[in-house]
Design an enzyme around this catalytic site. Structure first.
Site, PDB file in Angstrom:
ATOM      1  N   TRP A 134      -5.344   5.983  37.492  1.00  0.00           N
ATOM      2  CA  TRP A 134      -5.537   6.435  36.099  1.00  0.00           C
ATOM      3  C   TRP A 134      -4.763   5.521  35.146  1.00  0.00           C
ATOM      4  O   TRP A 134      -5.237   5.144  34.082  1.00  0.00           O
ATOM      5  CB  TRP A 134      -5.014   7.881  35.925  1.00  0.00           C
ATOM      6  CG  TRP A 134      -6.038   8.947  36.150  1.00  0.00           C
ATOM      7  CD1 TRP A 134      -6.083   9.811  37.201  1.00  0.00           C
ATOM      8  CD2 TRP A 134      -7.155   9.292  35.292  1.00  0.00           C
ATOM      9  NE1 TRP A 134      -7.166  10.659  37.046  1.00  0.00           N
ATOM     10  CE2 TRP A 134      -7.829  10.369  35.905  1.00  0.00           C
ATOM     11  CE3 TRP A 134      -7.644   8.795  34.089  1.00  0.00           C
ATOM     12  CZ2 TRP A 134      -8.963  10.956  35.335  1.00  0.00           C
ATOM     13  CZ3 TRP A 134      -8.771   9.379  33.527  1.00  0.00           C
ATOM     14  CH2 TRP A 134      -9.421  10.438  34.151  1.00  0.00           C
TER      15      TRP A 134
ATOM     16  N   ASN B  63       2.935  16.828  33.224  1.00  0.00           N
ATOM     17  CA  ASN B  63       1.549  16.475  32.873  1.00  0.00           C
ATOM     18  C   ASN B  63       0.685  17.694  32.546  1.00  0.00           C
ATOM     19  O   ASN B  63      -0.085  17.681  31.590  1.00  0.00           O
ATOM     20  CB  ASN B  63       0.917  15.687  34.019  1.00  0.00           C
ATOM     21  CG  ASN B  63      -0.517  15.304  33.707  1.00  0.00           C
ATOM     22  OD1 ASN B  63      -0.771  14.609  32.724  1.00  0.00           O
ATOM     23  ND2 ASN B  63      -1.462  15.768  34.506  1.00  0.00           N
TER      24      ASN B  63
ATOM     25  N   TRP C 127      -4.480  11.714  25.137  1.00  0.00           N
ATOM     26  CA  TRP C 127      -4.835  12.437  23.902  1.00  0.00           C
ATOM     27  C   TRP C 127      -6.338  12.437  23.657  1.00  0.00           C
ATOM     28  O   TRP C 127      -6.917  13.461  23.289  1.00  0.00           O
ATOM     29  CB  TRP C 127      -4.066  11.874  22.688  1.00  0.00           C
ATOM     30  CG  TRP C 127      -2.721  12.516  22.606  1.00  0.00           C
ATOM     31  CD1 TRP C 127      -1.544  12.021  23.086  1.00  0.00           C
ATOM     32  CD2 TRP C 127      -2.422  13.825  22.086  1.00  0.00           C
ATOM     33  NE1 TRP C 127      -0.537  12.924  22.888  1.00  0.00           N
ATOM     34  CE2 TRP C 127      -1.035  14.033  22.270  1.00  0.00           C
ATOM     35  CE3 TRP C 127      -3.173  14.822  21.474  1.00  0.00           C
ATOM     36  CZ2 TRP C 127      -0.392  15.208  21.870  1.00  0.00           C
ATOM     37  CZ3 TRP C 127      -2.542  16.000  21.074  1.00  0.00           C
ATOM     38  CH2 TRP C 127      -1.175  16.188  21.271  1.00  0.00           C
TER      39      TRP C 127
HETATM   40  P1  FAD Z   1       3.272  11.270  38.664  1.00  0.00           P
HETATM   41  O1  FAD Z   1       2.445  12.495  38.743  1.00  0.00           O
HETATM   42  O2  FAD Z   1       4.272  11.058  39.718  1.00  0.00           O
HETATM   43  O3  FAD Z   1       2.258  10.039  38.634  1.00  0.00           O
HETATM   44  C1  FAD Z   1       2.649   8.711  39.038  1.00  0.00           C
HETATM   45  C2  FAD Z   1       2.406   7.728  37.927  1.00  0.00           C
HETATM   46  O4  FAD Z   1       1.023   7.595  37.675  1.00  0.00           O
HETATM   47  C3  FAD Z   1       3.031   8.111  36.601  1.00  0.00           C
HETATM   48  O5  FAD Z   1       4.395   7.774  36.562  1.00  0.00           O
HETATM   49  C4  FAD Z   1       2.179   7.325  35.627  1.00  0.00           C
HETATM   50  O6  FAD Z   1       2.581   5.990  35.551  1.00  0.00           O
HETATM   51  C5  FAD Z   1       0.808   7.377  36.279  1.00  0.00           C
HETATM   52  N1  FAD Z   1       0.011   8.476  35.761  1.00  0.00           N
HETATM   53  C6  FAD Z   1      -0.039   9.742  36.212  1.00  0.00           C
HETATM   54  N2  FAD Z   1      -0.929  10.467  35.519  1.00  0.00           N
HETATM   55  C7  FAD Z   1      -1.460   9.637  34.611  1.00  0.00           C
HETATM   56  C8  FAD Z   1      -2.444   9.786  33.603  1.00  0.00           C
HETATM   57  N3  FAD Z   1      -3.088  10.944  33.397  1.00  0.00           N
HETATM   58  N4  FAD Z   1      -2.723   8.712  32.821  1.00  0.00           N
HETATM   59  C9  FAD Z   1      -2.107   7.537  33.015  1.00  0.00           C
HETATM   60  N5  FAD Z   1      -1.175   7.336  33.959  1.00  0.00           N
HETATM   61  C10 FAD Z   1      -0.859   8.365  34.752  1.00  0.00           C
HETATM   62  N6  FAD Z   1       1.845   8.874  30.833  1.00  0.00           N
HETATM   63  C11 FAD Z   1       2.672   7.870  30.508  1.00  0.00           C
HETATM   64  O7  FAD Z   1       3.130   7.137  31.388  1.00  0.00           O
HETATM   65  N7  FAD Z   1       3.002   7.641  29.191  1.00  0.00           N
HETATM   66  C12 FAD Z   1       2.517   8.421  28.172  1.00  0.00           C
HETATM   67  O8  FAD Z   1       2.821   8.157  27.000  1.00  0.00           O
HETATM   68  C13 FAD Z   1       1.663   9.511  28.515  1.00  0.00           C
HETATM   69  N8  FAD Z   1       1.188  10.341  27.546  1.00  0.00           N
HETATM   70  C14 FAD Z   1       0.333  11.365  27.905  1.00  0.00           C
HETATM   71  C15 FAD Z   1      -0.199  12.184  26.893  1.00  0.00           C
HETATM   72  C16 FAD Z   1      -1.075  13.211  27.215  1.00  0.00           C
HETATM   73  C17 FAD Z   1      -1.660  14.068  26.121  1.00  0.00           C
HETATM   74  C18 FAD Z   1      -1.413  13.444  28.567  1.00  0.00           C
HETATM   75  C19 FAD Z   1      -2.348  14.557  28.941  1.00  0.00           C
HETATM   76  C20 FAD Z   1      -0.902  12.642  29.561  1.00  0.00           C
HETATM   77  C21 FAD Z   1      -0.022  11.589  29.259  1.00  0.00           C
HETATM   78  N9  FAD Z   1       0.526  10.752  30.255  1.00  0.00           N
HETATM   79  C22 FAD Z   1       1.342   9.707  29.897  1.00  0.00           C
HETATM   80  C23 FAD Z   1       0.114  10.886  31.675  1.00  0.00           C
HETATM   81  C24 FAD Z   1       1.019  11.778  32.539  1.00  0.00           C
HETATM   82  O9  FAD Z   1       1.270  12.999  31.899  1.00  0.00           O
HETATM   83  C25 FAD Z   1       2.346  11.116  32.880  1.00  0.00           C
HETATM   84  O10 FAD Z   1       2.133   9.809  33.390  1.00  0.00           O
HETATM   85  C26 FAD Z   1       3.114  11.904  33.947  1.00  0.00           C
HETATM   86  O11 FAD Z   1       3.337  13.223  33.517  1.00  0.00           O
HETATM   87  C27 FAD Z   1       4.432  11.226  34.238  1.00  0.00           C
HETATM   88  O12 FAD Z   1       5.147  11.919  35.197  1.00  0.00           O
HETATM   89  P2  FAD Z   1       5.364  11.327  36.641  1.00  0.00           P
HETATM   90  O13 FAD Z   1       5.918   9.959  36.541  1.00  0.00           O
HETATM   91  O14 FAD Z   1       6.150  12.329  37.396  1.00  0.00           O
HETATM   92  O15 FAD Z   1       3.887  11.237  37.204  1.00  0.00           O
END
Ligand code: FAD
Ligand code: FO1
Length: 476
Positions: free
Chosen positions: A287, A350, A391
């Site tokens: 993603w 997330n 978003w």
């Molecule tokens: P994990 O669940 O461990 O996922 C591993 C990695 O995968 C993340 O660290 C991230 O790099 C990537 N990832 C996971 N989900 C997504 C996704 N849906 N889209 C893109 N990459 C993803 N992520 C950001 O890194 N920066 C942001 O500014 C951001 N803004 C968001 C805004 C909205 C409205 C939504 C719905 C999602 C957003 N996300 C963003 C995606 C996601 O919420 C976060 O990457 C995630 O919560 C980060 O936590 P984690 O590192 O524990 O993720």
């Protein structure tokens, strides 16, 4: 001819598994790092203090790592095309290398830096490092064009061969004392603190900055939570995700290292169920790449809605309601808990990002770009491509084929925070309320008053109808 190569770091704040940096070291033993505190970026009003503090922390470790290898990280500030060209000229560098990025600003900045260096006769070389597959490497078979839908992108992306982790850099040669003096005259400064630059963040950071901490986090995640990620990632009260997003945003960890960790974990696991969980996490990494490819090929995404029906959508944009959303005072416990988590930690789970984004756009009928900006002002992992992607997905204004997605806060809480644990953690002032009130948000007036918890600022059902009517009108 000088043998000095300057390596310009931007969002690859690490020594290990860095494609551009390792290539520089193969071409010369004298490689010196640079980082430019970019006045164009620092003038923006959407830089989260938590994110900036994390970035400076990464730079502190990077500086030490260069020193340990026998070289230096030079910090400069100003407009990159002026500051970098001047430094490279004064040091008589033979080349400046850097890794590319997908953001519109990055592309423009990099062109002007390359032009300024070319004018001075200094070579440049660029690499793709932050993605497993560079934009253009994953295209549709039918028309060789970029994917606009995630699932077929994933199918193609996962099948392609991925680069191995780059070799370890053992030693470098840096600047002589005289050259360090020259660099100082040309603008090199000591690394300032985030506070000195006006970014004050006193709360602890969710993850310590730097490459050592990022590697530890990855290791810990792959030893434990990755095996039940598919299920647990949805519950915001569980520590079930990697929390590597800031490290991935700033490149405190190399994406090849992360991918290799998933392959090693797959090798170690016996059950099919565990394998599914690991694959779900790999899908999240895809993603991240999908949204970066989209930003690269469709930079107009950064300006506004992709779909026509949202281009002049009659958003209500009520400033008072927006303020209540920002402060976590909407009267909807799951929404308020999530916004408090964001404000206090710079991170939000997330599942909750999706809930609050749906609430802002579909319940408050506020332009998703207001939410996008607020997130960038607060998130320590704030990243243009992922945030914009998230978003636009939540607003239904992006490339995602599903026409309308409306989350009901109460059903989301009932499914993902059934005992109100998350709500209680982030809304301590109402933590002694009955679980049913917290989860459904149906709190009797007397109860609300005695806890001094706000009345709901809108009625979900009414707003849902209103939003659907507005959408229908736009579609016709
Ligand atoms: P994990 O669940 O461990 O996922 C591993 C990695 O995968 C993340 O660290 C991230 O790099 C990537 N990832 C996971 N989900 C997504 C996704 N849906 N889209 C893109 N990459 C993803 N992520 C950001 O890194 N920066 C942001 O500014 C951001 N803004 C968001 C805004 C909205 C409205 C939504 C719905 C999602 C957003 N996300 C963003 C995606 C996601 O919420 C976060 O990457 C995630 O919560 C980060 O936590 P984690 O590192 O524990 O993720
Ligand atoms: N990159 C820089 O090269 N210099 C900076 O001063 C800088 C600040 C910064 C602040 C917040 C943030 O989220 C990122 C920041 N970055 C900075 C990294 C930035 O994402 C990359 O430079 C991108 O290539 C810009 O398009």
């Amino acid at each position: 001819m000088s043998d000095l190569i300057l390596f310009w770091h931007r969002r690859d704040l690490r020594i290990s598994d860095n494609v551009g940096l390792v290539t520089a070291t193969r071409q010369s033993s004298r490689v010196v790092g640079i980082f430019c505190l970019d006045s164009n970026i620092l003038e923006r009003d959407d830089i989260a203090p938590a994110r900036f503090t994390y970035m400076i922390g990464c730079l502190e470790e990077l500086e030490q790592n260069y020193q340990q290898l026998g070289s230096q990280l030079l910090i400069i500030q100003g407009e990159p095309q002026k500051a970098i060209a001047q430094l490279a000229e004064e040091l008589q560098a033979k080349a400046v290398f850097w890794n590319l990025d997908v953001e519109p600003y990055s592309k423009k900045r990099d062109r002007s830096v390359a032009d300024a260096l070319k004018e001075k006769g200094i070579a440049t070389k660029n690499f793709w490092d932050q993605l497993l597959h560079a934009p253009g490497d994953v295209l549709t078979k039918s028309s060789d064009s970029p994917y606009k839908v995630y699932t077929p992108f994933w199918r193609s992306w996962v099948q392609q061969d991925k680069q191995a982790v780059t070799e370890k850099i053992k030693q470098l040669k840096g600047l002589t004392k005289a050259e360090i003096e020259t660099a100082t005259k040309a603008g090199a400064i000591a690394l300032p603190s985030a506070k000195d630059l006006g970014y004050k963040w006193d709360n602890p950071l969710l993850g310590a900055p730097g490459e050592t901490a990022a590697k530890d986090k990855l290791e810990e995640f792959c030893a434990r939570a990755i095996y039940c990620y598919d299920e647990e990632r949805n519950f915001p009260y569980v520590d079930g995700t990697s929390q590597l997003s800031a490290a991935l945003k700033f490149g405190a960890i190399g994406i090849r290292t992360v991918w290799q960790a998933t392959l090693d974990t797959l090798d170690n696991c016996r059950s099919e169920e565990a394998k599914t969980n690991i694959e779900t996490w790999q899908k999240e990494l895809a993603w991240r790449e999908f949204y970066q490819h989209c930003m690269f090929f469709f930079p107009e995404l950064a300006q506004g809605s992709y779909r026509d029906e949202f281009k002049d959508f009659p958003w209500e944009n009520d400033a008072t309601k927006f303020q209540a959303w920002c402060e976590g005072k909407t009267g909807y416990p799951i929404v308020d808990a999530a916004m408090r988590q964001l404000n206090e930690t710079g991170w939000m789970h997330n599942r909750c990002r999706m809930i609050v984004a749906s609430f802002l756009t579909k319940d408050l009928i506020i332009d998703w770009r207001w939410g996008e900006k607020y997130f960038m002002q607060k998130l320590y992992d704030g990243d243009l491509s992922a945030n914009n992607g998230g978003w636009q997905w939540s607003a239904s204004s992006g490339m995602d084929p599903k026409p309308l997605r409306i989350f009901n806060p109460a059903s989301q809480a009932a499914k993902f925070d059934q005992d109100g644990e998350y709500i209680r953690q982030w809304l301590p002032e109402i933590s002694s309320m009955e679980t049913e009130y917290l989860v459904t948000g149906k709190i009797p007036d007397l109860e609300r008053a005695s806890y001094d918890y706000p009345q709901p600022i809108v009625d979900h059902k009414v707003q849902q109808r209103k939003f659907k009517a507005l959408y229908k009108q736009q579609k016709n």
